[in-house]
Design an enzyme around this catalytic site. Structure first.
Site, PDB file in Angstrom:
ATOM      1  N   CYS A 292      65.481  42.367  60.440  1.00 12.20           N
ATOM      2  CA  CYS A 292      64.654  42.675  59.268  1.00 12.20           C
ATOM      3  C   CYS A 292      63.881  43.961  59.520  1.00 12.20           C
ATOM      4  O   CYS A 292      63.414  44.220  60.629  1.00 12.20           O
ATOM      5  CB  CYS A 292      63.717  41.511  58.931  1.00 12.20           C
ATOM      6  SG  CYS A 292      62.114  41.558  59.724  1.00 12.20           S
ATOM      7  N   GLU A 293      63.790  44.764  58.500  1.00 10.20           N
ATOM      8  CA  GLU A 293      63.167  46.077  58.681  1.00 10.20           C
ATOM      9  C   GLU A 293      61.647  46.005  58.739  1.00 10.20           C
ATOM     10  O   GLU A 293      61.003  46.965  59.125  1.00 10.20           O
ATOM     11  CB  GLU A 293      63.627  47.051  57.587  1.00 10.20           C
ATOM     12  CG  GLU A 293      63.116  46.738  56.200  1.00 10.20           C
ATOM     13  CD  GLU A 293      63.619  47.763  55.181  1.00 10.20           C
ATOM     14  OE1 GLU A 293      64.613  48.445  55.457  1.00 10.20           O
ATOM     15  OE2 GLU A 293      63.005  47.850  54.104  1.00 10.20           O
ATOM     16  N   HIS A 294      61.081  44.874  58.374  1.00 10.35           N
ATOM     17  CA  HIS A 294      59.624  44.771  58.421  1.00 10.35           C
ATOM     18  C   HIS A 294      59.105  44.436  59.815  1.00 10.35           C
ATOM     19  O   HIS A 294      58.011  44.838  60.181  1.00 10.35           O
ATOM     20  CB  HIS A 294      59.130  43.698  57.433  1.00 10.35           C
ATOM     21  CG  HIS A 294      59.406  44.045  56.010  1.00 10.35           C
ATOM     22  ND1 HIS A 294      59.757  43.116  55.059  1.00 10.35           N
ATOM     23  CD2 HIS A 294      59.414  45.235  55.379  1.00 10.35           C
ATOM     24  CE1 HIS A 294      59.955  43.725  53.903  1.00 10.35           C
ATOM     25  NE2 HIS A 294      59.762  44.999  54.070  1.00 10.35           N
ATOM     26  N   HIS A 295      59.875  43.661  60.570  1.00 13.02           N
ATOM     27  CA  HIS A 295      59.406  43.218  61.879  1.00 13.02           C
ATOM     28  C   HIS A 295      60.366  43.532  63.017  1.00 13.02           C
ATOM     29  O   HIS A 295      60.070  43.254  64.175  1.00 13.02           O
ATOM     30  CB  HIS A 295      59.151  41.700  61.852  1.00 13.02           C
ATOM     31  CG  HIS A 295      58.231  41.267  60.759  1.00 13.02           C
ATOM     32  ND1 HIS A 295      58.672  40.854  59.532  1.00 13.02           N
ATOM     33  CD2 HIS A 295      56.872  41.221  60.718  1.00 13.02           C
ATOM     34  CE1 HIS A 295      57.643  40.548  58.763  1.00 13.02           C
ATOM     35  NE2 HIS A 295      56.534  40.768  59.452  1.00 13.02           N
TER      36      HIS A 295
ATOM     37  N   GLN B 135      67.343  41.467  53.323  1.00  9.23           N
ATOM     38  CA  GLN B 135      68.481  40.624  52.929  1.00  9.23           C
ATOM     39  C   GLN B 135      68.974  40.973  51.528  1.00  9.23           C
ATOM     40  O   GLN B 135      70.167  40.990  51.255  1.00  9.23           O
ATOM     41  CB  GLN B 135      68.080  39.146  53.021  1.00  9.23           C
ATOM     42  CG  GLN B 135      69.267  38.216  52.764  1.00  9.23           C
ATOM     43  CD  GLN B 135      68.896  36.763  52.913  1.00  9.23           C
ATOM     44  OE1 GLN B 135      68.035  36.411  53.720  1.00  9.23           O
ATOM     45  NE2 GLN B 135      69.534  35.899  52.140  1.00  9.23           N
TER      46      GLN B 135
ATOM     47  N   HIS C 229      65.176  33.727  58.741  1.00  4.31           N
ATOM     48  CA  HIS C 229      64.483  34.905  59.268  1.00  4.31           C
ATOM     49  C   HIS C 229      63.537  34.503  60.389  1.00  4.31           C
ATOM     50  O   HIS C 229      62.614  33.718  60.161  1.00  4.31           O
ATOM     51  CB  HIS C 229      63.710  35.588  58.143  1.00  4.31           C
ATOM     52  CG  HIS C 229      64.599  36.213  57.115  1.00  4.31           C
ATOM     53  ND1 HIS C 229      64.660  37.568  56.907  1.00  4.31           N
ATOM     54  CD2 HIS C 229      65.503  35.665  56.259  1.00  4.31           C
ATOM     55  CE1 HIS C 229      65.551  37.834  55.959  1.00  4.31           C
ATOM     56  NE2 HIS C 229      66.066  36.693  55.537  1.00  4.31           N
TER      57      HIS C 229
ATOM     58  N   CYS D   2      61.296  36.196  61.659  1.00  5.14           N
ATOM     59  CA  CYS D   2      59.917  36.631  61.389  1.00  5.14           C
ATOM     60  C   CYS D   2      59.154  35.572  60.599  1.00  5.14           C
ATOM     61  O   CYS D   2      57.925  35.504  60.668  1.00  5.14           O
ATOM     62  CB  CYS D   2      59.886  37.983  60.680  1.00  5.14           C
ATOM     63  SG  CYS D   2      60.666  38.006  59.059  1.00  5.14           S
TER      64      CYS D   2
END
Ligand SMILES: [Zn+2]
Length: 188
Positions: A78-81, A119, A147, A149
């Site tokens: 995931c690009e956030h975490h 996603q 996920h 995260c």
């Protein structure tokens, strides 16, 4: 361009120090290099030659029924975490003269999954490429993923699965086609 593994290893080493680790203890001695190697692999989708993957796998076929490939294993970050999300991808399409080799559909999923992703975007990108590059009449992509995260931190929802879908062409325009797809992938 290939990422600079030595530079990434140096950054990981700094990160470990900042996290309070002793980078000289035995178990961590080669960790920066291993992490650099793993990250390079997990992001090799940025450097994959999509056209090459596709051209090698197209076959002429005149039948017009729906093609379904279920349960393609999926691993992404995931690009956030920058934590993994993983699950299954189901792809259905109605060919327009060309079909795609089954194993190559899985390869196509990897090309987009091995990047920092959302996603929703991953689902969209896979459906777009099937529609445009294979020239399908319609396509449906459904991804079910967990996920880390969400599971390991924050809300700690260990059992929640995120489901995303993208339908294009006749899958979007025709309810019966869309229902057939969802039935065949077991979501209805
Ligand atoms: Zn995340």
């Amino acid at each position: 361009m290939e990422p600079n593994a030595a530079k990434i290893a140096g950054l990981v080493r700094d990160l470990l120090i900042e996290l309070g680790e002793d980078v000289n203890r035995e178990g961590l001695l080669r960790t920066p290099e291993r992490v650099a190697k793993a990250l390079k692999f997990l992001t090799n989708g940025y450097r994959a030659d999509l056209r090459h993957v596709i051209n090698q796998a197209l076959f002429t076929q005149t039948t017009g029924g729906m093609v379904i490939v279920k349960d393609i294993e999926l691993y992404s970050l995931c690009e956030h975490h920058m934590l993994p999300f993983y699950g299954r991808c189901h792809i259905g399409y109605i060919p327009d003269g060309k079909v795609f080799g089954v194993s190559k559909l899985a390869r196509l999923v990897d090309v987009f999954a091995r990047r920092l992703q959302l996603q929703e975007r991953l689902t969209e990108q896979i459906s777009q490429v099937v529609l445009e590059e294979i020239g399908a009449k319609g396509v449906g992509v459904l991804i079910e993923a967990r996920h880390l995260c969400m599971m390991m931190r924050g809300v700690e929802k260990q059992n929640s699965t995120m489901v995303t879908s993208s339908v294009l062409g006749v899958f979007r325009d025709n309810l019966a086609t869309r229902e057939e797809f969802l039935n065949l992938v077991g979501r209805k």
